[in-house]
Write a protein that holds these residues in place. Structure first.
Motif, mmCIF file in Angstrom:
data_model
loop_
_atom_site.group_PDB
_atom_site.id
_atom_site.type_symbol
_atom_site.label_atom_id
_atom_site.label_comp_id
_atom_site.label_asym_id
_atom_site.label_seq_id
_atom_site.Cartn_x
_atom_site.Cartn_y
_atom_site.Cartn_z
ATOM 1 N N GLY A 47 3.637 -3.029 8.720
ATOM 2 C CA GLY A 47 4.111 -3.369 9.683
ATOM 3 C C GLY A 47 3.798 -4.715 9.771
ATOM 4 O O GLY A 47 3.137 -5.921 9.226
ATOM 5 N N PRO A 48 4.560 -4.907 11.205
ATOM 6 C CA PRO A 48 3.809 -6.351 11.446
ATOM 7 C C PRO A 48 3.278 -6.743 12.424
ATOM 8 O O PRO A 48 2.022 -7.475 12.283
ATOM 9 N N ARG A 49 2.756 -5.635 12.908
ATOM 10 C CA ARG A 49 0.944 -5.305 13.472
ATOM 11 C C ARG A 49 -0.280 -4.948 12.532
ATOM 12 O O ARG A 49 -1.414 -4.946 12.402
ATOM 13 N N ARG A 50 0.327 -4.308 11.059
ATOM 14 C CA ARG A 50 -0.988 -4.341 10.462
ATOM 15 C C ARG A 50 -0.694 -4.486 8.750
ATOM 16 O O ARG A 50 0.476 -3.500 8.282
ATOM 17 N N ALA A 51 -1.404 -5.132 8.081
ATOM 18 C CA ALA A 51 -0.814 -5.576 6.167
ATOM 19 C C ALA A 51 -2.273 -4.515 5.642
ATOM 20 O O ALA A 51 -3.140 -4.011 6.533
ATOM 21 N N GLU A 52 -1.237 -4.029 4.800
ATOM 22 C CA GLU A 52 -1.955 -3.463 3.780
ATOM 23 C C GLU A 52 -1.448 -3.856 2.568
ATOM 24 O O GLU A 52 -0.823 -4.482 2.288
ATOM 25 N N TYR A 53 -2.728 -3.981 1.895
ATOM 26 C CA TYR A 53 -2.637 -4.418 0.188
ATOM 27 C C TYR A 53 -2.682 -3.370 -0.848
ATOM 28 O O TYR A 53 -3.502 -2.262 -0.250
ATOM 29 N N ASP A 54 -2.168 -3.368 -1.607
ATOM 30 C CA ASP A 54 -2.254 -1.929 -2.411
ATOM 31 C C ASP A 54 -3.030 -2.918 -3.636
ATOM 32 O O ASP A 54 -3.892 -4.048 -4.591
ATOM 33 N N LEU A 55 -5.053 -1.849 -3.904
ATOM 34 C CA LEU A 55 -5.935 -1.869 -4.448
ATOM 35 C C LEU A 55 -5.758 -2.315 -5.619
ATOM 36 O O LEU A 55 -6.605 -3.106 -6.716
ATOM 37 N N ASP A 56 -4.835 -1.222 -6.375
ATOM 38 C CA ASP A 56 -4.136 -1.436 -8.028
ATOM 39 C C ASP A 56 -4.270 -3.021 -7.799
ATOM 40 O O ASP A 56 -4.327 -3.854 -9.403
ATOM 41 N N GLU A 57 -2.961 -3.674 -6.651
ATOM 42 C CA GLU A 57 -2.083 -4.960 -7.320
ATOM 43 C C GLU A 57 -3.693 -5.816 -7.292
ATOM 44 O O GLU A 57 -4.246 -6.956 -7.752
ATOM 45 N N LEU A 58 -4.572 -6.254 -6.809
ATOM 46 C CA LEU A 58 -5.963 -6.608 -6.474
ATOM 47 C C LEU A 58 -7.203 -6.380 -7.771
ATOM 48 O O LEU A 58 -7.369 -7.630 -8.044
ATOM 49 N N PHE A 59 -7.392 -5.218 -7.895
ATOM 50 C CA PHE A 59 -7.502 -5.815 -8.932
ATOM 51 C C PHE A 59 -7.323 -6.046 -10.142
ATOM 52 O O PHE A 59 -7.418 -6.112 -10.840
ATOM 53 N N ALA A 60 -5.647 -5.562 -10.262
ATOM 54 C CA ALA A 60 -5.258 -6.868 -11.659
ATOM 55 C C ALA A 60 -5.007 -7.883 -10.966
ATOM 56 O O ALA A 60 -5.478 -8.695 -12.082
ATOM 57 N N LEU A 61 -4.816 -8.468 -10.578
ATOM 58 C CA LEU A 61 -5.303 -9.797 -9.716
ATOM 59 C C LEU A 61 -6.331 -10.232 -10.284
ATOM 60 O O LEU A 61 -7.153 -11.510 -11.024
ATOM 61 N N ALA A 62 -7.550 -9.896 -10.333
ATOM 62 C CA ALA A 62 -9.208 -9.906 -10.781
ATOM 63 C C ALA A 62 -9.100 -9.616 -12.040
ATOM 64 O O ALA A 62 -9.453 -10.776 -12.665
ATOM 65 N N ARG A 63 -8.554 -8.822 -13.239
ATOM 66 C CA ARG A 63 -8.312 -8.842 -14.075
ATOM 67 C C ARG A 63 -7.914 -10.203 -14.909
ATOM 68 O O ARG A 63 -8.457 -10.464 -16.170
ATOM 69 N N ARG A 64 -6.728 -10.670 -14.230
ATOM 70 C CA ARG A 64 -6.169 -11.854 -15.260
ATOM 71 C C ARG A 64 -6.636 -12.966 -14.862
ATOM 72 O O ARG A 64 -6.682 -13.956 -15.066
ATOM 73 N N GLY A 65 -8.008 -12.786 -13.829
ATOM 74 C CA GLY A 65 -9.103 -13.991 -13.308
ATOM 75 C C GLY A 65 -8.183 -14.629 -12.705
ATOM 76 O O GLY A 65 -8.512 -16.228 -12.143
ATOM 77 N N GLU A 66 -7.253 -14.095 -11.393
ATOM 78 C CA GLU A 66 -6.155 -15.675 -10.157
ATOM 79 C C GLU A 66 -6.740 -14.668 -8.852
ATOM 80 O O GLU A 66 -6.472 -16.149 -8.454
ATOM 81 N N ALA A 67 -7.923 -14.654 -8.804
ATOM 82 C CA ALA A 67 -8.666 -14.087 -7.894
ATOM 83 C C ALA A 67 -9.232 -15.187 -7.767
ATOM 84 O O ALA A 67 -10.856 -14.617 -7.363
ATOM 85 N N GLU A 68 -8.924 -16.616 -7.628
ATOM 86 C CA GLU A 68 -9.959 -17.469 -7.003
ATOM 87 C C GLU A 68 -9.203 -18.543 -6.001
ATOM 88 O O GLU A 68 -8.436 -18.500 -5.676
#
Length: 68
Positions: A47-68
């Motif tokens: 919601g507007p007061r609580r951001a959440e992020y999907d761990l699988d999406e974050l780990f996929a970003l890291a695997r692709r090497g885009e987490a910079e």
């Protein structure tokens, strides 16, 4: 839209974490997580007061090497 199936059967549930835990999981600051979301690298959930992020999406970003 249906959820993808798990190898052992059943549906995969998104593993969503707050900004602080997303930053810890990725080894970056909370500001970096927010920046990635604003640039469209990751999806912001919650919601507007609580951001959440999907761990699988974050780990996929890291695997692709885009987490910079």
């Amino acid at each position: 839209m249906s959820e993808p199936a798990r190898p052992g059967g059943g549906a995969v549930r998104p593993r969503r974490v707050p900004t602080e835990l997303a930053a810890l999981a990725m080894g970056v600051t909370q500001a970096t997580i927010r920046k990635w979301a604003s640039r469209g690298k990751i999806t912001r959930h919650g919601g507007p007061r609580r951001a959440e992020y999907d761990l699988d999406e974050l780990f996929a970003l890291a695997r692709r090497g885009e987490a910079e």
